[in-house]
Each structure stands twice: as C-alpha cells, then as structure tokens.
Design an enzyme around this catalytic site. Structure first.
Site, mmCIF file in Angstrom:
data_model
loop_
_atom_site.group_PDB
_atom_site.id
_atom_site.type_symbol
_atom_site.label_atom_id
_atom_site.label_comp_id
_atom_site.label_asym_id
_atom_site.label_seq_id
_atom_site.Cartn_x
_atom_site.Cartn_y
_atom_site.Cartn_z
ATOM 1 N N GLN A 92 31.690 58.002 65.203
ATOM 2 C CA GLN A 92 33.152 57.880 65.291
ATOM 3 C C GLN A 92 33.306 56.555 66.136
ATOM 4 O OE1 GLN A 92 35.332 61.458 65.080
ATOM 5 N NE2 GLN A 92 33.429 62.149 66.067
ATOM 6 N N ILE A 94 33.001 52.928 68.513
ATOM 7 C CA ILE A 94 33.203 51.658 67.962
ATOM 8 C C ILE A 94 32.207 50.830 69.052
ATOM 9 C CG2 ILE A 94 35.197 51.891 67.031
ATOM 10 C CD1 ILE A 94 36.741 50.829 69.350
ATOM 11 N N HIS A 110 34.543 54.253 62.157
ATOM 12 C CA HIS A 110 35.504 53.840 62.579
ATOM 13 C C HIS A 110 35.523 52.292 62.972
ATOM 14 C CE1 HIS A 110 36.974 58.407 63.691
ATOM 15 N NE2 HIS A 110 37.040 57.961 62.276
ATOM 16 N N CYS A 118 39.542 38.992 59.557
ATOM 17 C CA CYS A 118 40.847 38.224 59.081
ATOM 18 C C CYS A 118 41.806 39.452 58.531
ATOM 19 C CB CYS A 118 40.450 37.187 58.021
ATOM 20 S SG CYS A 118 41.723 36.255 56.966
ATOM 21 N N CYS A 137 42.018 33.354 62.109
ATOM 22 C CA CYS A 137 40.707 33.284 61.462
ATOM 23 C C CYS A 137 40.252 31.787 60.969
ATOM 24 C CB CYS A 137 40.634 33.981 59.973
ATOM 25 S SG CYS A 137 41.784 33.255 58.885
ATOM 26 N N ASN A 203 27.352 69.604 72.750
ATOM 27 C CA ASN A 203 28.655 69.258 73.386
ATOM 28 C C ASN A 203 28.470 70.000 74.637
ATOM 29 O OD1 ASN A 203 31.536 68.835 74.084
ATOM 30 N ND2 ASN A 203 31.699 68.466 71.916
ATOM 31 N N ALA A 221 24.514 65.178 76.666
ATOM 32 C CA ALA A 221 23.779 64.622 75.588
ATOM 33 C C ALA A 221 22.616 64.229 76.071
ATOM 34 C CB ALA A 221 24.715 63.751 75.000
HETATM 35 C C1 BV8 Z 1 42.928 58.877 57.595
HETATM 36 C C2 BV8 Z 1 38.781 54.008 66.303
HETATM 37 C C3 BV8 Z 1 43.321 58.997 55.237
HETATM 38 C C4 BV8 Z 1 40.025 53.447 67.136
HETATM 39 C C5 BV8 Z 1 39.751 56.308 65.878
HETATM 40 C C6 BV8 Z 1 49.297 61.383 59.972
HETATM 41 C C7 BV8 Z 1 49.092 60.042 59.446
HETATM 42 C C8 BV8 Z 1 47.724 59.355 58.918
HETATM 43 C C9 BV8 Z 1 46.786 60.247 59.137
HETATM 44 C C10 BV8 Z 1 47.028 61.479 59.901
HETATM 45 C C11 BV8 Z 1 48.171 61.908 60.040
HETATM 46 N N1 BV8 Z 1 48.121 63.142 60.782
HETATM 47 C C12 BV8 Z 1 46.821 63.449 60.842
HETATM 48 C C13 BV8 Z 1 46.054 62.449 60.292
HETATM 49 C C14 BV8 Z 1 44.596 62.302 60.244
HETATM 50 C C15 BV8 Z 1 44.234 61.394 61.171
HETATM 51 C C16 BV8 Z 1 43.946 62.095 62.212
HETATM 52 O O1 BV8 Z 1 42.823 62.879 62.387
HETATM 53 N N2 BV8 Z 1 44.837 62.505 63.596
HETATM 54 C C17 BV8 Z 1 44.531 63.338 64.490
HETATM 55 C C18 BV8 Z 1 45.041 62.666 65.731
HETATM 56 C C19 BV8 Z 1 45.142 64.614 64.237
HETATM 57 N N3 BV8 Z 1 43.077 60.536 60.828
HETATM 58 C C20 BV8 Z 1 43.226 59.341 60.537
HETATM 59 O O2 BV8 Z 1 44.412 58.601 60.504
HETATM 60 C C21 BV8 Z 1 41.987 58.765 59.898
HETATM 61 N N4 BV8 Z 1 42.221 58.204 58.481
HETATM 62 O O3 BV8 Z 1 43.140 60.114 57.757
HETATM 63 O O4 BV8 Z 1 43.084 58.456 56.515
HETATM 64 C C22 BV8 Z 1 42.228 59.854 54.845
HETATM 65 C C23 BV8 Z 1 42.351 61.264 54.511
HETATM 66 C C24 BV8 Z 1 41.198 61.889 54.153
HETATM 67 C C25 BV8 Z 1 40.140 61.183 53.709
HETATM 68 C C26 BV8 Z 1 40.066 59.885 53.749
HETATM 69 C C27 BV8 Z 1 41.271 59.213 54.237
HETATM 70 C C28 BV8 Z 1 41.365 57.726 60.663
HETATM 71 C C29 BV8 Z 1 41.195 58.163 61.961
HETATM 72 C C30 BV8 Z 1 40.243 57.020 62.910
HETATM 73 C C31 BV8 Z 1 41.021 56.939 64.351
HETATM 74 N N5 BV8 Z 1 40.394 55.686 65.041
HETATM 75 N N6 BV8 Z 1 38.704 55.264 66.588
HETATM 76 C C32 BV8 Z 1 39.533 53.286 68.480
HETATM 77 O O5 BV8 Z 1 38.492 53.777 68.935
HETATM 78 O O6 BV8 Z 1 40.367 52.598 69.354
HETATM 79 S S1 BV8 Z 1 39.542 57.918 66.285
HETATM 80 C C33 BV8 Z 1 38.899 57.792 67.957
HETATM 81 O O7 BV8 Z 1 39.331 58.956 68.660
HETATM 82 C C34 BV8 Z 1 37.713 57.848 68.024
HETATM 83 O O8 BV8 Z 1 36.911 57.128 66.993
HETATM 84 C C35 BV8 Z 1 37.273 59.400 67.937
HETATM 85 O O9 BV8 Z 1 36.990 59.720 66.415
HETATM 86 C C36 BV8 Z 1 38.482 59.955 68.213
HETATM 87 C C37 BV8 Z 1 38.014 60.735 69.541
HETATM 88 O O10 BV8 Z 1 37.365 61.680 69.156
HETATM 89 P P1 BV8 Z 1 35.977 62.100 69.995
HETATM 90 O O11 BV8 Z 1 34.967 60.873 69.327
HETATM 91 O O12 BV8 Z 1 35.689 63.277 69.520
HETATM 92 O O13 BV8 Z 1 36.019 61.872 71.521
HETATM 93 P P2 BV8 Z 1 36.784 62.864 72.253
HETATM 94 O O14 BV8 Z 1 37.183 62.026 73.712
HETATM 95 O O15 BV8 Z 1 38.154 63.386 71.594
HETATM 96 O O16 BV8 Z 1 35.990 64.130 72.853
HETATM 97 C C38 BV8 Z 1 34.782 63.969 73.533
HETATM 98 C C39 BV8 Z 1 33.948 65.074 73.202
HETATM 99 O O17 BV8 Z 1 32.750 64.826 73.882
HETATM 100 C C40 BV8 Z 1 34.420 66.362 73.945
HETATM 101 O O18 BV8 Z 1 34.155 67.458 73.215
HETATM 102 C C41 BV8 Z 1 33.439 66.438 75.184
HETATM 103 O O19 BV8 Z 1 33.321 67.823 75.467
HETATM 104 C C42 BV8 Z 1 32.369 65.908 74.952
HETATM 105 N N7 BV8 Z 1 31.595 65.271 75.963
HETATM 106 C C43 BV8 Z 1 32.029 64.602 76.945
HETATM 107 N N8 BV8 Z 1 30.978 63.997 77.774
HETATM 108 C C44 BV8 Z 1 29.992 64.614 77.246
HETATM 109 C C45 BV8 Z 1 30.035 65.481 75.932
HETATM 110 N N9 BV8 Z 1 29.409 66.052 75.322
HETATM 111 C C46 BV8 Z 1 27.882 66.074 75.663
HETATM 112 N N10 BV8 Z 1 27.607 65.299 76.447
HETATM 113 C C47 BV8 Z 1 28.524 64.500 77.418
HETATM 114 N N11 BV8 Z 1 28.114 63.900 78.571
#
Ligand code: BV8
Length: 230
Positions: A92, A94, A110, A118, A137, A203, A221
C-alpha cells in the site's frame, strides 16, 4: 518458515513496514498533514481545488526518499521471494524501499511517489525535481498538467485483477504493518481466508482486522519479519 511448508504466498505491507526506516506512518500523524486530514489531501477533488497544496504534500514526502533506506523487514521479504518463487508482494506504500531492498515480484497498489503521470495520456514520468501546480507533461500538445502517480481516495487501486487472482491461489497470506482501515486492501485477508489460506498478521499493535487472522506476531517489523522468513 519450513522448506516446502507454503508454495504460494501473498504479502501485504502498509506504512508500518517503513516506520523503522524513518518514514512516518499515517496513524502516527493521526492522518494529518499541514493540519489537513489525509482523506482531504489525497483525493482528486483536493488536486482540482488546490493543486499547489497537493503537489507540496507529495514533494515533502518525496524529498524524504533519498534520506531513508530499506530496513531488515524489507530485506527479509526480498529474501523470501528468492526462497519461494510463488511469492507476490503487494504494498500500500508509495515509497521505494521494497525495490531498493531487492524485491521484484512487487505491486504498488496505491502508486509510487517517485513517479508522476500526465492527467490526459496517463504516461508515466520519473520525478526528478519538485512538482508544482504549473508542472506540465511533454507527451501532449498542448501540454497537460502532471499529477502524482498515486491512487487517491475514491480512485481505483492498481493491479486488482492480479491481486485477486493471487489471493484466490495462495496458501499463506501475511499482512505486515497495516492498520486495516483502507479498503479494498483491508478486505484481502477475507479473500485469502475464504479459500483456505493460512493468515498471519505482523503488527506492533492490534489493527482493525486482527480478528480475521489465524496467527498474530506482535512486535516491530524489523524483528518479526526476519523471524517469519528464517
Ligand atoms: C476505492 C496513497 C473503489 C496516497 C492511499 C467514499 C468514497 C470512495 C471510497 C470510499 C469511501 N468510503 C470508503 C471508501 C473506500 C476508501 C477507504 O477505504 N477509505 C477509508 C478511509 C475508510 N478506499 C478508497 O477510496 C480506495 N479506492 O475504494 O475505489 C473500489 C472499491 C472496491 C474495489 C475496487 C475499487 C483507494 C484508497 C487508496 C488511498 N490511497 N495511499 C498516499 O499515500 O498519499 S491510502 C494510505 O492510507 C496508505 O497507502 C495506506 O493504505 C493507508 C494507511 O494505511 P496503513 O498503511 O495501514 O498505515 P497506518 O498508518 O494506518 O497504519 C500503520 C500500521 O503499522 C499500524 O497498524 C501500526 O500499528 C503499525 N506499525 C507502526 N510501526 C510499526 C508497525 N508495525 C510493525 N512494526 C512497526 N515498526
């Protein structure tokens, strides 16, 4: 991991795998940037409304890349694909730490911080300097705006056909460092589990999807991933 124990492995990584390399997770910042919620900045609407803000957001994160390096968890996953050819790494994230660690069977669902595209042709460009709202572009006439090659909220993630095919075939699914808050990635464990895969969560903490896994390895990790791969 015992020799021959698993043949088809799908690994899903999130921001937590890059945390020990110095890249902040979304959860650490509470999903905030310049007091904007991630969901407000990482959207097509935000780019349309304030392209300078969105380009600044990604310029700041891109500027970090040369200062960070892959950690033991990234390196262990690169070893895993050498040991088990049927491994697919879906991230996930980038950042480019998995590539720099040596992973090749890798899918950035992602998008990638190091690339821009573009808005009209979709052609990809490697980003060599900060982008602004005036970045254009070189593939179209007239030239079109360049946007980060990143999947925003509300946009279709990349490689889903390949991902769901791999989830349907795998006998092991491992989620590493993801809070399980973003879909469809957070639902991948259900796809794997429904066809009988064994599911492991690595995690530092519990996540929104912990209850869906067969096994939990609580810890950082850089400690737990090398142990899994050993
Ligand atoms: C989609 C790129 C349709 C950008 C990212 C309303 C309208 C439209 C869509 C939605 C909606 N409501 C809900 C949705 C779905 C939406 C969604 O899920 N929203 C959430 C907020 C509810 N999803 C979308 O829009 C997706 N597209 O739905 O299209 C569709 C549907 C079905 C099938 C196909 C298509 C697109 C989502 C992509 C968004 N872009 N990233 C950028 O990075 O700037 S998401 C972004 O946030 C990240 O990429 C990542 O995915 C997410 C963060 O999540 P995590 O990676 O889990 O990170 P986080 O900080 O949350 O957690 C860290 C974890 O690590 C913790 O658990 C922690 O305990 C642990 N940790 C920390 N340190 C350590 C550790 N573990 C081990 N060791 C350590 N040292």
């Amino acid at each position: 991991m015992k020799e021959g124990q698993f043949r088809q492995i799908v690994v899903l990584t999130g921001a937590g795998i890059s945390a020990e390399s110095g890249i902040q997770t979304f959860r650490d910042q509470g999903g905030l940037w310049e007091s904007h919620r991630l969901e407000e900045v990482a959207t097509p609407e935000a780019f349309h409304r304030d392209p300078a803000l969105v380009q600044r957001f990604y310029n700041a994160r891109r500027a970090q890349l040369p200062e960070v390096a892959p950690n033991a968890a990234h390196l262990a996953l690169a070893q895993l694909e050498k040991a088990i050819a049927g491994t697919l790494l879906i991230t996930q994230n980038i950042d480019d730490l998995h590539e720099r660690a040596g992973s090749h069977h890798l899918l950035h669902m992602h998008g990638e911080l190091a690339k821009a595209r573009c808005v009209k042709s979709g052609q990809l460009f490697r980003v060599t300097e900060p982008l602004s709202e005036d970045s254009l572009c070189t593939c179209c006439v007239p030239a079109q705006p360049l946007r980060p090659h990143v999947v925003w909220f509300g946009e279709m993630p990349l490689g889903l056909d390949r991902i769901f095919h791999a989830l349907a075939q795998c006998d092991l699914f491992v989620a590493i460092g993801t809070s399980g808050q973003v879909y469809p990635a957070a639902g991948f464990v259900d796809e794997a589990r429904s066809q009988g895969a064994y599911c492991i969560e690595i995690n530092a903490d519990s996540s929104h999807i912990s209850h869906r896994f067969d096994e939990h390895r609580r810890g950082s990790a850089t400690v737990e991933v090398p142990k899994l791969v050993a």
